[in-house]
Design an enzyme around this catalytic site. Structure first.
Site, mmCIF file in Angstrom:
data_model
loop_
_atom_site.group_PDB
_atom_site.id
_atom_site.type_symbol
_atom_site.label_atom_id
_atom_site.label_comp_id
_atom_site.label_asym_id
_atom_site.label_seq_id
_atom_site.Cartn_x
_atom_site.Cartn_y
_atom_site.Cartn_z
ATOM 1 N N GLU A 1 0.117 3.784 1.502
ATOM 2 C CA GLU A 1 0.053 4.341 2.854
ATOM 3 C C GLU A 1 1.370 4.132 3.605
ATOM 4 O O GLU A 1 1.676 4.866 4.542
ATOM 5 C CB GLU A 1 -1.097 3.705 3.639
ATOM 6 N N SER B 1 0.827 -1.206 0.000
ATOM 7 C CA SER B 1 0.000 0.000 0.000
ATOM 8 C C SER B 1 0.863 1.258 0.000
ATOM 9 O O SER B 1 1.899 1.314 0.664
ATOM 10 C CB SER B 1 -0.908 0.016 1.232
ATOM 11 N N TYR C 1 -2.781 0.632 9.970
ATOM 12 C CA TYR C 1 -2.894 -0.066 8.685
ATOM 13 C C TYR C 1 -1.572 -0.009 7.927
ATOM 14 O O TYR C 1 -1.079 -1.029 7.431
ATOM 15 C CB TYR C 1 -4.009 0.572 7.850
#
Length: 324
Positions: free
Chosen positions: A128, A126, A150
């Site tokens: 992120e 990801s 996450y």
């Protein structure tokens, strides 16, 4: 002999589009779910592929369950798309998030190693993980600075994959995907939330759409294109990690503006900023450099943010008409 693939997280947006793609390519496709007997698999049904996939109950946080699944299915390729997928929810459920992503990925890697078979693994990374890059476009060499539970979990899984690739010679790679959307997104994702609200308001609803920080900037792409990149990664001679993105970034305000414009409305008249929706920590600007994917895979995004918004709005309005 057709290839056999196991998709972990087959019921989600990416898993469903990937299942359809692999079936089109002649694969025998199996999907894993924590309880395949009770799961609805609505996304697979929407894409018309529900009855063409073998569905198995597998708990990825249980090593024995993972090993049993690999022994039974004997896949050539595994796509690990499972795990808690909401950044916002990860602040409320950090332990579940870490286990469902990092522990699950480790179990898959160890089960592949234990099996002794040459199984290829794709792991869903990801963007992120990059955190705040100070507006610099992130590529495969950019340092991780995760800013949510996450992202921490995804970063751990990324390094697990890299470690097993280097230590044991496994064909295992991570796709570091930037935001990618479609009509299959649930409404807890802000993009679908915006599109759904805009369409309801255009249909006569007097509701207000509540949003948090609309100044954040993200690189939004079209999910069906991104699953093609996943498949391409496993067709290479050697395993490498890739950033997958459009290379263009827009603010959430621009996304909302585009969605309401599609239904001939001014977003400013229908949106309320809600401080309760602000995250404890967030990434201000998300930018990507997907050059490696273009050079080595021959992959590039054809749809940009406004295309994505338009296609999501068209499908949302079609769904609303079908219900009325």
């Amino acid at each position: 002999m057709s290839k056999r693939a196991l998709i972990c997280g087959v019921s989600g947006q990416d898993g469903s589009y990937l299942a359809r793609l692999l079936l089109e390519k002649g694969y025998e496709v199996h999907g894993a779910s924590r309880d395949a007997q009770v799961a609805s698999f609505n996304n697979l049904s929407r894409l018309g592929v529900r009855d063409r996939i073998g569905l198995e109950s597998v708990s990825l946080v249980d090593f024995r369950s993972v090993l049993q699944a690999l022994t039974k299915i004997q896949p050539d390729e595994i796509y690990n798309l499972a795990g808690q997928s909401s950044v916002g929810l990860s602040f409320q459920q950090p332990v579940e998030t870490l286990e469902s992503i990092a522990q699950a990925t480790l179990n898959l890697l160890e089960a592949i190693r234990f099996s002794g078979r040459s199984i290829k693994l794709y792991n869903a990374g990801s963007s992120e993980c990059f955190g705040d890059t100070k507006a610099a476009p992130a590529d495969e060499a950019t340092q991780f600075r995760p800013r949510s539970p996450y992202a921490v979990a995804k970063a751990a899984a990324f390094w697990e994959v890299a470690n097993y690739r280097e230590a044991y010679g496994l064909f295992a790679c991570s796709g570091i995907l930037f935001n990618h959307e479609s009509p299959l997104r649930p409404e807890r994702f802000v993009t679908r939330k915006i599109v759904a609200a805009a369409c309801r308001i255009a249909g006569g609803s007097d509701e207000k759409l509540h949003l948090g920080n609309t100044a954040i900037t993200r690189d939004w792409g079209w999910a069906p294109e991104y699953v093609e990149a996943m498949w391409m990664m496993l067709q290479q001679e050697d395993a490498h990690d890739y950033v997958i993105a459009t290379g263009e970034s827009h603010s959430l305000e621009q996304f909302a503006e585009a969605a309401f414009a599609c239904v001939n409305l001014d977003w400013r008249e229908h949106v309320a900023i809600d401080p309760a929706l602000l995250r404890p920590a967030d990434i201000t600007i998300g930018r990507a450099n997907p050059a490696r994917a273009g050079k080595r895979l021959g992959w590039q995004a054809h749809y940009r943010m406004r295309d994505v918004v338009r296609m999501m709005v068209e499908e949302e309005r079609k769904e609303l008409r079908a219900k009325s």
